[in-house]
Design an enzyme around this catalytic site. Structure first.
Site, PDB file in Angstrom:
ATOM      1  N   SER A 278       0.969  -1.163  -0.043  1.00 26.82           N
ATOM      2  CA  SER A 278       0.054  -0.005  -0.009  1.00 26.82           C
ATOM      3  C   SER A 278       0.953   1.267  -0.066  1.00 26.82           C
ATOM      4  CB  SER A 278      -0.881   0.181   1.208  1.00 26.82           C
ATOM      5  OG  SER A 278      -0.218   0.006   2.465  1.00 26.82           O
ATOM      6  N   CYS A 279       0.241   2.299  -0.419  1.00 21.76           N
ATOM      7  CA  CYS A 279       0.977   3.645  -0.147  1.00 21.76           C
ATOM      8  C   CYS A 279      -0.187   4.634   0.230  1.00 21.76           C
ATOM      9  CB  CYS A 279       1.610   4.153  -1.556  1.00 21.76           C
ATOM     10  SG  CYS A 279       0.416   4.193  -2.835  1.00 21.76           S
ATOM     11  N   LYS A 280      -0.173   5.912  -0.187  1.00 14.84           N
ATOM     12  CA  LYS A 280      -1.312   6.749   0.212  1.00 14.84           C
ATOM     13  C   LYS A 280      -2.646   6.423  -0.429  1.00 14.84           C
ATOM     14  CE  LYS A 280      -2.462  11.700   0.002  1.00 14.84           C
ATOM     15  NZ  LYS A 280      -1.967  13.039  -0.384  1.00 14.84           N
TER      16      LYS A 280
ATOM     17  N   ALA B 152      -2.967   3.633  -2.536  1.00 17.06           N
ATOM     18  CA  ALA B 152      -2.956   2.218  -3.195  1.00 17.06           C
ATOM     19  C   ALA B 152      -3.350   2.088  -4.680  1.00 17.06           C
ATOM     20  CB  ALA B 152      -3.864   1.554  -2.461  1.00 17.06           C
TER      21      ALA B 152
ATOM     22  N   THR C 233       1.726   1.875  -5.325  1.00 14.48           N
ATOM     23  CA  THR C 233       1.321   0.742  -5.121  1.00 14.48           C
ATOM     24  C   THR C 233       1.529  -0.007  -6.629  1.00 14.48           C
ATOM     25  OG1 THR C 233       0.157   1.212  -3.173  1.00 14.48           O
ATOM     26  CG2 THR C 233      -0.284  -1.096  -4.253  1.00 14.48           C
TER      27      THR C 233
END
Length: 531
Positions: free
Chosen positions: A448-450, A452, A456
């Site tokens: 995940s990231c901010k 996704a 991502t």
């Protein structure tokens, strides 16, 4: 203030636990803090009027505050206690111990007569010196015990001065136990009573202060708990989905099933958040959410029917303990080991590794602080290492999956540990090695990231191509071509389309200049769009 350490023999423990407790209590108690808490407690009572408010200007000028005497080498070991001075020291004779309570009736200043409040029956106005008098009684009682020991020693005919390093217990135990026990018992009992009085007053005052603080923080506590619940619910949904997928994939793998009920399953969360601006809060939330998953246990049950509605996982429990029931069709359920069919709870070991890759991480590394990322990676590396140790003790390593890249897991862990402590900017090798270890341990992987969908997507496609290269003979010459194809035409760009109704990753050229090269999308697949 200095106390000799008390090393009492077993025969004296029944009489002297209060001496040990007093030593610990005196060194622990914060006198000024308790004094302030007592004042706050009395001030909160209805009709409170302090003595300072009733004093005349002349009386206010005549008031003398307490002077806490510092000790020298000739002082008694307790003369450094708050409120204790040479004038109140009792070292001449044990008989002076009978007047311990006398100091409690002393009034403060000239003409400072205490009066009852008319509005509150039986409630005295606050005496700021009362705490000092009660606290000084402890010092006096300790001096009584020491004086009595000196008296016993004199009566025994011993005129030799004890060595400086001689302990109080050595002096006591050099006499007949029955004799000194009977003579010291009343003084030790009085010491215990004085200490208990101090403890009671301190406990009451500090409880009030803590309750006041808790009352002020209740609204914020509710908001924090709500935020934690929201984060946990999302983390739990992702974990449950990954667990079910991994369970169905390993249904025929007896080694995996053995690992599942003997040790548990590792779940690795990969994060690409930066340690800058608002993403710091997101990373902190993610750290807590992943950590809270340690309270989750899985249990495999037999479904009532084979309908999809009866095969949905069911979550039950409370905040401190959650159960996720995973129903399986009857024929599938019967193939499981007896331990799992018997309802044994299955543990999950969640770990989180984070490496920021965008332009904000560049700012954080050069001008900000990345200690949060370093702490998370170090702590979770230790957890992953502990999981492998437990696994290797309970399950033969032959049960683990075999890959063409036969790098030993222990060697991979050593390499990961070195990368975690290495000061290297955007060290994405941490993510690659952690992912490899997780796959080798039959684990679950989540990225995940901010949002996704952008960073991502770059990470997921890179991982897929690395697996094709390492395990499925994808030529290195076609690696970049396959990577660009996945990012341009694969399911990740479809995910972007569903999120923002545009087939472009939310990057611009300046942002991509800060990205590691392998995380940059192909030309034509990025642009300035709403994310």
């Amino acid at each position: 203030m200095f106390f000799h350490p008390l090393t009492l023999p077993s025969t004296s423990l029944s009489l002297f636990p209060s001496l040990l407790q007093t030593e610990q209590f005196v060194h622990t108690l914060k006198d000024e803090l308790v004094n302030s808490a007592l004042l706050a407690l009395h001030a909160a009572r209805p009709g409170y009027v302090s003595k300072n408010q009733k004093q005349t200007p002349v009386q206010g000028g005549q008031h003398q505050g307490h002077i806490h005497q510092g000790g020298d080498q000739n002082q008694s070991p307790v003369q450094g206690l708050p409120g204790h001075s040479p004038a109140t020291s009792i070292t001449d004779s044990p008989a002076g111990c009978n007047n311990v309570e006398a100091s409690q009736t002393t009034t403060r200043g000239e003409g400072g007569t205490l009066k009852h409040q008319d509005s509150i029956p039986h409630h005295k106005e606050y005496d700021e010196e009362e705490w000092d008098r009660v606290w000084a009684n402890v010092a006096k009682c300790l001096n009584c015990v020491i004086a009595m020991v000196d008296k016993v020693q004199e009566e025994d005919g011993s005129r030799q001065e004890p060595a400086p390093e001689q302990q109080l217990a050595d002096v006591i135990t050099s006499h007949h136990p029955g004799e000194w026990r009977e003579q010291l018992r009343p003084h030790v009992t009085r010491l215990k009573e004085c200490v208990m009085e101090v403890v009671e007053k301190a406990k009451r005052a500090m409880t009030f202060v803590l309750l006041q603080e808790a009352a002020c923080s209740i609204p914020q506590g509710f908001l924090l708990q709500q935020r934690r619940d929201v984060v946990f619910s999302q983390a739990l949904a992702a974990l449950a989905c990954g667990f079910v997928m991994r369970l169905y994939a390993g249904m025929q793998d007896q080694g995996f099933l053995k690992q599942l009920h003997l040790v548990g399953l590792v779940a690795q969360f990969e994060s690409l958040l930066s340690t800058y601006s608002e993403e710091i809060g997101m990373l902190e939330d993610m750290e807590v959410g992943v950590s809270d998953l340690q309270r989750v246990l899985f249990q495999i049950t037999e479904a009532k029917t084979d309908d999809l509605s009866d095969l949905q996982p069911l979550v039950c429990g409370r905040r401190d303990h959650f159960f996720v029931e995973v129903p399986l069709p009857r024929l599938v359920f019967q193939t499981l080991p007896e331990e799992i069919r018997g309802g044994q709870p299955l543990r999950v070991f969640p770990v989180l590794f984070n490496v920021g890759i965008n332009e904000q991480q560049t700012i954080a590394e050069r001008f900000g602080d990345i200690s949060l990322q370093e702490r998370i990676n170090q702590r979770n590396f230790e957890m992953l290492e502990a999981y492998y140790k437990s696994l290797s003790e309970k399950v033969p390593l032959e049960c683990l999956p075999c890959y063409q890249t036969q790098t030993d897991i222990k060697e991979l862990l050593e390499t990961l540990g070195q990368n975690v402590v290495t000061k290297k900017r955007k060290n994405v090798e941490i993510l690659w090695i952690a992912g490899t270890i997780c796959r080798r341990l039959n684990g679950i992987r989540l990225t995940s990231c901010k949002s996704a969908k952008d960073r991502t997507s770059m990470s997921v496609t890179l991982e897929q191509c690395a697996l094709l290269r390492d395990e499925h003979q994808l030529s290195k010459d076609f690696f970049i071509r396959a990577l660009d194809c996945m990012r341009r035409e694969g399911c990740r760009i479809e995910n972007v389309q569903k999120n923002i109704r545009c087939r472009k990753y939310a990057f611009n050229m300046l942002q991509l200049m800060a990205f590691p090269k392998c995380y940059r999308p192909p030309e034509g697949t990025y642009g300035k769009v709403d994310s």
